[in-house]
Design an enzyme around this catalytic site. Structure first.
Site, PDB file in Angstrom:
ATOM      1  N   ASP A 108      -4.193   4.958   4.791  1.00 55.70           N
ATOM      2  CA  ASP A 108      -3.595   5.532   3.587  1.00 55.70           C
ATOM      3  C   ASP A 108      -2.076   5.495   3.605  1.00 55.70           C
ATOM      4  O   ASP A 108      -1.453   5.066   4.566  1.00 55.70           O
ATOM      5  CB  ASP A 108      -4.107   6.969   3.403  1.00 55.70           C
ATOM      6  CG  ASP A 108      -4.520   7.224   1.969  1.00 55.70           C
ATOM      7  OD1 ASP A 108      -3.743   6.885   1.065  1.00 55.70           O
ATOM      8  OD2 ASP A 108      -5.626   7.760   1.760  1.00 55.70           O
ATOM      9  N   GLU A 154      -1.703   8.923 -20.898  1.00 58.42           N
ATOM     10  CA  GLU A 154      -0.910   7.972 -20.114  1.00 58.42           C
ATOM     11  C   GLU A 154      -0.588   6.717 -20.918  1.00 58.42           C
ATOM     12  O   GLU A 154       0.451   6.083 -20.715  1.00 58.42           O
ATOM     13  CB  GLU A 154      -1.655   7.575 -18.828  1.00 58.42           C
ATOM     14  CG  GLU A 154      -1.556   8.579 -17.678  1.00 58.42           C
ATOM     15  CD  GLU A 154      -2.590   9.698 -17.728  1.00 58.42           C
ATOM     16  OE1 GLU A 154      -3.380   9.751 -18.702  1.00 58.42           O
ATOM     17  OE2 GLU A 154      -2.616  10.535 -16.807  1.00 58.42           O
ATOM     18  N   ASN A 161      -7.879  10.207 -20.222  1.00 58.67           N
ATOM     19  CA  ASN A 161      -7.052  10.230 -19.010  1.00 58.67           C
ATOM     20  C   ASN A 161      -7.102   8.873 -18.342  1.00 58.67           C
ATOM     21  O   ASN A 161      -8.113   8.175 -18.391  1.00 58.67           O
ATOM     22  CB  ASN A 161      -7.517  11.283 -18.004  1.00 58.67           C
ATOM     23  CG  ASN A 161      -6.507  11.419 -16.883  1.00 58.67           C
ATOM     24  OD1 ASN A 161      -5.392  11.867 -17.119  1.00 58.67           O
ATOM     25  ND2 ASN A 161      -6.865  10.972 -15.680  1.00 58.67           N
ATOM     26  N   TRP A 181     -11.324  10.063  -6.917  1.00 57.33           N
ATOM     27  CA  TRP A 181     -10.405  10.981  -7.585  1.00 57.33           C
ATOM     28  C   TRP A 181     -10.401  12.270  -6.803  1.00 57.33           C
ATOM     29  O   TRP A 181     -11.425  12.897  -6.585  1.00 57.33           O
ATOM     30  CB  TRP A 181     -10.747  11.172  -9.065  1.00 57.33           C
ATOM     31  CG  TRP A 181     -12.170  11.426  -9.439  1.00 57.33           C
ATOM     32  CD1 TRP A 181     -13.047  12.271  -8.833  1.00 57.33           C
ATOM     33  CD2 TRP A 181     -12.873  10.830 -10.531  1.00 57.33           C
ATOM     34  NE1 TRP A 181     -14.256  12.253  -9.475  1.00 57.33           N
ATOM     35  CE2 TRP A 181     -14.169  11.369 -10.529  1.00 57.33           C
ATOM     36  CE3 TRP A 181     -12.534   9.904 -11.526  1.00 57.33           C
ATOM     37  CZ2 TRP A 181     -15.136  11.003 -11.462  1.00 57.33           C
ATOM     38  CZ3 TRP A 181     -13.501   9.548 -12.450  1.00 57.33           C
ATOM     39  CH2 TRP A 181     -14.773  10.096 -12.417  1.00 57.33           C
ATOM     40  N   TYR A 240      -7.025   5.685  -8.968  1.00 60.36           N
ATOM     41  CA  TYR A 240      -7.838   6.213  -7.875  1.00 60.36           C
ATOM     42  C   TYR A 240      -8.533   5.038  -7.202  1.00 60.36           C
ATOM     43  O   TYR A 240      -9.267   4.300  -7.861  1.00 60.36           O
ATOM     44  CB  TYR A 240      -8.910   7.188  -8.408  1.00 60.36           C
ATOM     45  CG  TYR A 240      -8.444   8.176  -9.460  1.00 60.36           C
ATOM     46  CD1 TYR A 240      -7.428   9.107  -9.198  1.00 60.36           C
ATOM     47  CD2 TYR A 240      -9.032   8.190 -10.723  1.00 60.36           C
ATOM     48  CE1 TYR A 240      -7.026  10.013 -10.168  1.00 60.36           C
ATOM     49  CE2 TYR A 240      -8.638   9.101 -11.693  1.00 60.36           C
ATOM     50  CZ  TYR A 240      -7.632  10.006 -11.415  1.00 60.36           C
ATOM     51  OH  TYR A 240      -7.243  10.901 -12.386  1.00 60.36           O
ATOM     52  N   ARG A 241      -8.321   4.889  -5.909  1.00 60.02           N
ATOM     53  CA  ARG A 241      -8.885   3.732  -5.204  1.00 60.02           C
ATOM     54  C   ARG A 241     -10.415   3.731  -5.280  1.00 60.02           C
ATOM     55  O   ARG A 241     -11.053   4.779  -5.438  1.00 60.02           O
ATOM     56  CB  ARG A 241      -8.455   3.761  -3.744  1.00 60.02           C
ATOM     57  CG  ARG A 241      -9.143   4.872  -2.974  1.00 60.02           C
ATOM     58  CD  ARG A 241      -8.888   4.747  -1.484  1.00 60.02           C
ATOM     59  NE  ARG A 241      -9.687   5.703  -0.762  1.00 60.02           N
ATOM     60  CZ  ARG A 241      -9.186   6.678   0.006  1.00 60.02           C
ATOM     61  NH1 ARG A 241      -7.879   6.815   0.154  1.00 60.02           N
ATOM     62  NH2 ARG A 241      -9.997   7.502   0.638  1.00 60.02           N
TER      63      ARG A 241
END
Ligand SMILES: Cc1cc2nc3c(=O)[nH]c(=O)nc-3n(C[C@H](O)[C@H](O)[C@H](O)COP(=O)(O)O)c2cc1C
Ligand SMILES: [Mn+2]
Length: 490
Positions: A291, A242, A176, A194, A180-181
């Site tokens: 955000d 991906e 995967n 995540w 994710y920051r």
């Protein structure tokens, strides 16, 4: 030909007048964010929204240049995906979805190019990659080398905002990649944000179920050719690779190299790679973070990423982005995803005509869907379909309109949807998973969603009154007045 790497894309942007180099020293702490805000508010080279991409050559405190707003307009997304229009990608997807079983030899021959193209989807593992030109291990690892942004004043620290987080499903071994920051805690540790419904979090849960005292290998790539760099944000099903999808988008396989210190593979053309692990029993406070809702995400407990090894090019470009009050760069990235995946949605639900997610709806707050209504309750069926479709499950408000409403013309949507509404009858509430970032939800990750059936109501739905026609002038009168127009002196 696909872009070989990120720097080839930088060159292409520059050639198109879509990129400016900033030679002055600018601080990655707050200042770069503010420069991006002002630059984004400017017109781009085609009078477009989203300004230009910026390459900061001297971010304060780092030897490495920083690239930002590289995908922050529709045009730059088209350049990134090497298409004239985003719908061209949708067209390619439709081509595959429409593939029929060949009837005879002629059909089979006609299909060959498509089948050859299919071969380009699969990533290829190669022996060497420029992402490993420099290797640093153990105490030589220092995340402070990189110009990592502190984006907004109340942010809990600096955050890596454009990472590709690689993990493998501990049960199936499937890869995967998620964006994710990652909050920087010190030279060698970061947060791993995540969210609970995301695939990285699922890998973490499965590994933890097997052995809570263990760890899961994680590698993070920063900066690659555009489709690869963007692949981490794609809302594709679990266990669908991906990197395969990136291969489809770039029409050439993604080349991967094995990491130095774990068994994961990462894009060979990446600028920077962080290799390490996440302990399955370790959590740490992460955030706050300004955000993409336009508000701060407050502190939360998230896993911790330990970096054991950094590999990079000799002269890496640090790719990053700022999220904040919409629209920012991520709106254009998400908008491209919306266009690209529309044919997939339509294959499952052919009644869907079009879909719009206005920037102010920050993706999960508002989806406007037009449908060709065929049976009583059809609008409600589509709401339920969307609430069970991958990350569309988070959609807080769904507005379903008839096929003849232009969903991208928000004035028309507001006007016609409100006219079609008997609120008590046409609004439906459901409970379910909501976006982690929804700060109004009663409990984090769980809350209510609302569907608005703004289609014409039918007799078979219990509506017994006539439904009026929309006012439109007849064509003959329009033509006559058009002919008279000059003589009227209006
Ligand atoms: C700039 C940017 C930052 C993001 N940050 C996060 C994040 O910190 N945590 C998260 O769970 N999703 C984040 N996302 C959304 C995920 O990347 C997206 O949901 C993706 O589909 C997740 O991959 P997955 O489906 O393989 O889990 C971000 C997206 C973008 C464009
Ligand atoms: Mn995934």
């Amino acid at each position: 030909m696909a872009y070989a790497d990120l720097r080839e894309f930088v060159k292409a942007l520059e050639k198109q007048g879509e990129l400016k180099r900033v030679k002055a020293e600018v601080d990655p702490v707050l200042e770069i964010t503010e420069v991006v805000q002002l630059a984004q508010a400017q017109q781009g080279p085609r009078g477009n929204a989203g300004g230009v991409a910026l390459l900061f050559e001297k971010p304060k405190g780092s030897r490495y240049p920083l690239l930002i707003n590289a995908f922050g307009s529709e045009r730059r997304m088209e350049l990134a995906l090497e298409v004239e229009k985003l719908d061209d990608v949708a067209g390619r997807i439709r081509g595959f979805l429409d593939m029929q079983t060949p009837q005879g030899l002629f059909d089979k021959v006609k299909m060959l190019p498509k089948l050859m193209e299919l071969g380009s989807f699969f990533p290829r593992v190669v022996k060497q990659g420029s992402c490993q030109e420099v290797v640093r291990k153990g105490n030589d690892v220092n995340l402070h080398d990189y110009p990592i942004l502190k984006c907004w004043p109340q942010d809990g620290g600096r955050f890596i905002t454009f990472p590709l987080v690689f993990t493998k499903n501990p049960e199936s071994g499937k890869r995967n990649v998620g964006m994710y920051r990652m909050q920087i805690y010190d030279e060698r540790t970061t947060g791993m944000h995540w969210q609970t419904q995301k695939h990285g979090a699922e890998h973490h849960r499965r590994a933890r179920a097997a052995n809570p005292e263990g760890r899961i290998a994680v590698s993070v790539a920063i900066g690659a050719d555009p489709p690869t760099a963007l692949a981490g944000m794609l809302p594709i099903p679990p266990d669908l690779d991906e990197m395969m999808f990136a291969g489809f988008l770039r029409r050439e396989p993604v080349e991967l190299v094995k990491c130095q210190t774990n068994d994961l593979e990462v894009p060979a053309n990446a600028e920077i790679v962080l290799e390490g692990y996440v302990n399955l029993n370790e959590m740490r406070t992460e955030g706050p973070f300004g955000d993409h809702t336009g508000f701060y995400s407050l502190e939360g407990e998230y896993p911790v990423f330990h970096v054991e090894c950094v590999t990079q090019r000799k002269d890496p470009i640090y790719l990053t982005t700022v999220v904040g009050p919409p629209p920012q760069e991520d709106f254009y990235m998400g908008h491209a995803v919306e266009r690209v995946f529309l044919p997939v949605m339509k294959m499952q639900y052919p009644e869907i005509v079009d879909v719009a997610m206005p920037a102010e709806g920050i993706f999960h707050n508002l989806m406007i869907v037009s449908i060709r209504k065929s049976y009583p309750g059809h609008a409600r069926k589509i709401m339920n379909a969307i609430w069970s479709l991958g990350q569309a499950m988070f959609t807080k408000v769904i507005v379903v309109v008839d096929h003849d409403v232009k969903v991208h013309e928000y004035r028309e949507v507001v006007w016609k949807a409100l006219c079609a509404l008997d609120p008590q009858r046409d609004v439906q509430f459901v409970l379910g998973p909501v976006d982690t970032l929804d700060h109004a939800a009663r409990i984090q990750d769980f809350g209510s969603k609302m569907g608005i059936d703004a289609t014409r109501k039918w007799k078979t739905e219990g509506f017994d009154r006539p439904w009026p026609d929309e006012i439109l002038m007849d064509e003959a009168t329009k033509a006559r007045v058009k002919g008279l127009w000059k003589s009227l002196g209006v």
